[in-house]
Structure formats: structure tokens, C-alpha cells
Design a protein around this motif. Structure first.
Motif, short mmCIF file in Angstrom:
data_model
loop_
_atom_site.label_atom_id
_atom_site.label_comp_id
_atom_site.label_asym_id
_atom_site.label_seq_id
_atom_site.Cartn_x
_atom_site.Cartn_y
_atom_site.Cartn_z
N PHE A 1 0.84 -1.19 0.00
CA PHE A 1 0.00 0.00 0.00
C PHE A 1 0.88 1.24 0.00
O PHE A 1 2.07 1.18 0.31
CB PHE A 1 -0.89 0.04 1.25
CG PHE A 1 -2.01 -0.96 1.20
CD1 PHE A 1 -3.29 -0.57 0.86
CD2 PHE A 1 -1.78 -2.29 1.52
CE1 PHE A 1 -4.32 -1.49 0.83
CE2 PHE A 1 -2.80 -3.22 1.47
CZ PHE A 1 -4.07 -2.82 1.13
N ARG B 1 0.45 5.81 0.68
CA ARG B 1 -0.42 6.93 1.07
C ARG B 1 -0.25 8.06 0.08
O ARG B 1 0.86 8.48 -0.22
CB ARG B 1 -0.05 7.40 2.48
CG ARG B 1 -0.92 8.54 2.97
CD ARG B 1 -0.53 8.89 4.40
NE ARG B 1 -1.34 9.95 4.92
CZ ARG B 1 -1.01 11.24 4.89
NH1 ARG B 1 0.13 11.62 4.35
NH2 ARG B 1 -1.81 12.14 5.40
N CYS B 2 -1.36 8.58 -0.41
CA CYS B 2 -1.35 9.69 -1.35
C CYS B 2 -1.27 11.00 -0.57
O CYS B 2 -2.09 11.22 0.33
CB CYS B 2 -2.62 9.67 -2.21
SG CYS B 2 -2.73 11.05 -3.36
N CYS C 1 -4.92 13.31 -1.40
CA CYS C 1 -6.20 12.90 -0.80
C CYS C 1 -5.99 12.26 0.58
O CYS C 1 -6.96 12.04 1.31
CB CYS C 1 -6.95 11.94 -1.72
SG CYS C 1 -6.13 10.36 -1.99
N ASP D 1 -5.38 9.32 1.38
CA ASP D 1 -5.90 7.96 1.51
C ASP D 1 -4.75 6.98 1.37
O ASP D 1 -3.81 7.20 0.61
CB ASP D 1 -6.92 7.67 0.40
CG ASP D 1 -8.24 8.38 0.62
OD1 ASP D 1 -8.48 8.85 1.75
OD2 ASP D 1 -9.03 8.46 -0.34
N ARG E 1 -3.87 3.60 -0.19
CA ARG E 1 -4.44 2.78 -1.26
C ARG E 1 -3.47 1.69 -1.66
O ARG E 1 -2.26 1.85 -1.54
CB ARG E 1 -4.74 3.65 -2.48
CG ARG E 1 -5.75 4.75 -2.19
CD ARG E 1 -5.89 5.65 -3.38
NE ARG E 1 -6.78 6.75 -3.09
CZ ARG E 1 -7.91 6.97 -3.74
NH1 ARG E 1 -8.29 6.17 -4.70
NH2 ARG E 1 -8.67 8.00 -3.41
N SER E 2 -4.03 0.59 -2.18
CA SER E 2 -3.18 -0.52 -2.62
C SER E 2 -2.43 -0.12 -3.89
O SER E 2 -2.85 0.79 -4.61
CB SER E 2 -4.02 -1.77 -2.86
OG SER E 2 -4.91 -1.55 -3.92
N HIS E 3 -1.36 -0.81 -4.17
CA HIS E 3 -0.50 -0.46 -5.30
C HIS E 3 -1.22 -0.55 -6.65
O HIS E 3 -0.78 0.07 -7.61
CB HIS E 3 0.75 -1.34 -5.33
CG HIS E 3 1.76 -0.92 -4.31
ND1 HIS E 3 2.79 -1.73 -3.92
CD2 HIS E 3 1.91 0.22 -3.59
CE1 HIS E 3 3.53 -1.10 -3.01
NE2 HIS E 3 3.00 0.08 -2.79
N GLN F 1 -3.80 0.87 -7.44
CA GLN F 1 -4.41 2.17 -7.71
C GLN F 1 -3.35 3.25 -7.93
O GLN F 1 -3.63 4.44 -7.83
CB GLN F 1 -5.32 2.56 -6.55
CG GLN F 1 -6.49 1.61 -6.41
CD GLN F 1 -7.42 2.01 -5.32
OE1 GLN F 1 -7.42 3.15 -4.85
NE2 GLN F 1 -8.24 1.09 -4.89
N TRP F 2 -2.13 2.83 -8.26
CA TRP F 2 -1.00 3.74 -8.51
C TRP F 2 -0.39 3.42 -9.85
O TRP F 2 -0.43 2.29 -10.32
CB TRP F 2 0.06 3.59 -7.42
CG TRP F 2 -0.42 3.97 -6.07
CD1 TRP F 2 -1.20 3.23 -5.24
CD2 TRP F 2 -0.19 5.20 -5.41
NE1 TRP F 2 -1.45 3.93 -4.09
CE2 TRP F 2 -0.84 5.14 -4.16
CE3 TRP F 2 0.51 6.35 -5.75
CZ2 TRP F 2 -0.82 6.18 -3.27
CZ3 TRP F 2 0.55 7.39 -4.85
CH2 TRP F 2 -0.11 7.31 -3.62
N CYS G 1 -1.87 9.00 -6.18
CA CYS G 1 -2.71 7.91 -6.66
C CYS G 1 -3.28 8.27 -8.03
O CYS G 1 -3.23 9.42 -8.44
CB CYS G 1 -3.83 7.61 -5.66
SG CYS G 1 -5.05 8.93 -5.49
#
Length: 194
Positions: free
Chosen positions: A62, A64-65, A68, A70, A72-74, A76-77, A91
């Protein structure tokens, strides 16, 4: 090589993986451990009147953006090989938003807030048809100066007329019913109405 190293700040002997890399040093490691360096950086920022980002623990797989905030898992990058962790800084959703904003600012010289202000000044309607919501930025193609915000149809129409006022006037006269038919003067020679 030794398995541990002494931190120059807290004077503790710690494993080598507690130190960040520094290729210019003989042992290729920083002189103080990561936590001491981070604390030193935080204090320097406070002296300048700035704040340092707080490091948030993130589970493996994961990230952190910073926009935002949040985690998020990889998946979503976007990948970014040159970065230290191999992933983009923001992200996908935030990166798309940032790219759209930057592209819009490069093309039009306006930010989203300025565009909203311009649309608000127009009463949130297209200034040509006075019916549809404004969604397209209209600009002078010679100077690049923004003239207003139009609906898609009106902006496309101006583009089709290539911003030539004489053509737009003739089109308006045609639509208003003023017959715009050329008169045959001689074989192959037509006279246009004035």
C-alpha cells in the motif's frame, strides 16, 4: 564490514539497515540513523516556520497519497521506475486531476477556480445562446486571450467560422431570412448581394 554502526546523534550502536545510504561516505551510509535525521529535519523546518510531513505507517503493498491522504493498494497507482519506491507520487485519481488542472492552466492560463468565477460572472449560461450551461473556454486564436465560457455548440460554431466576424454576420443575415443568393450577371459570373 561490521554488522552495526554508531549513530553520531544519539550515540547508539544500531544495525546497518537503520541508516540511510550516502555514496560519498566511505561506509556508504549516513552518519546518523533515519529517525535522528528525520527529527533534525523536523526541527529545521519548525525554525523556518514550516511543518514537516508526518510519516504515516502504511502496510506492505500500500501507499499513502499526499493529496487525498488515503492509503491505497499499489493497483491504484501508476508505476514510476525512477522514484525511490517504484510508484508515482500521487494515486491515479489525484494524478489525473492534477494533470487535467495543469494541462488546462497551460492551454488557457486559467485555473478551475478562475474558470468558475468567469462562469459565475456570466450568470452560469452561455453568452451566445443564453440557454445552455457554459462548459467550453473560448479564446482568441491570434492572441490566446480568453473571451468567455460558452456551451459546446456555440464554441464549435465559432470554431467552424474560424472567428471571422464577416462570415458570422453573413450567417446571421442568412438565418434572419435576408436572401443571400448570388445573381447571375453573365454566363459563369455571379454578383454577390451587398
Amino acid at each position: 564490514m561490521f554488522d552495526s554502526k554508531k549513530c553520531s546523534t544519539c550515540q547508539r550502536a544500531l544495525p546497518r539497515n537503520a541508516f540511510a545510504g550516502n555514496k560519498s561516505r566511505p561506509d556508504r551510509l549516513q552518519t546518523c540513523r533515519r529517525e535522528c535525521s528525520a527529527e533534525h529535519y523536523r526541527r529545521r523546518q519548525e525554525v523556518k516556520g514550516l511543518s514537516a510531513r508526518v510519516k504515516v505507517p502504511v502496510p506492505r503493498g500500500f501507499k499513502r497519497c499526499p493529496q487525498c491522504r488515503d492509503v491505497r493498494s499499489h493497483d491504484q497507482w501508476e508505476r514510476n521506475k525512477p522514484s525511490s519506491d517504484g510508484w508515482a507520487s500521487y494515486c491515479r485519481a489525484c494524478r489525473t486531476e492534477r494533470n487535467r488542472e495543469a494541462s488546462f492552466r497551460r492551454r488557457c492560463g486559467l485555473g478551475q477556480a478562475e474558470l468558475q468565477d468567469l462562469a459565475e460572472q456570466q450568470g452560469r449560461v452561455c453568452v451566445i445562446c443564453l440557454a445552455a450551461p457554459p462548459e467550453q473556454v473560448d479564446h482568441d486564436h491570434e492572441t490566446g486571450k480568453v473571451r468567455g465560457v460558452l456551451c459546446f455548440s456555440c464554441n464549435a460554431a465559432l470554431g467552424q467560422f474560424k472567428d471571422r466576424p464577416d462570415e458570422i454576420r453573413r450567417a446571421a443575415a442568412y438565418v434572419e431570412g435576408n436572401v443571400w443568393k448570388p445573381t447571375l450577371v453573365a454566363p459563369g459570373v455571379y454578383q454577390l448581394p451587398s
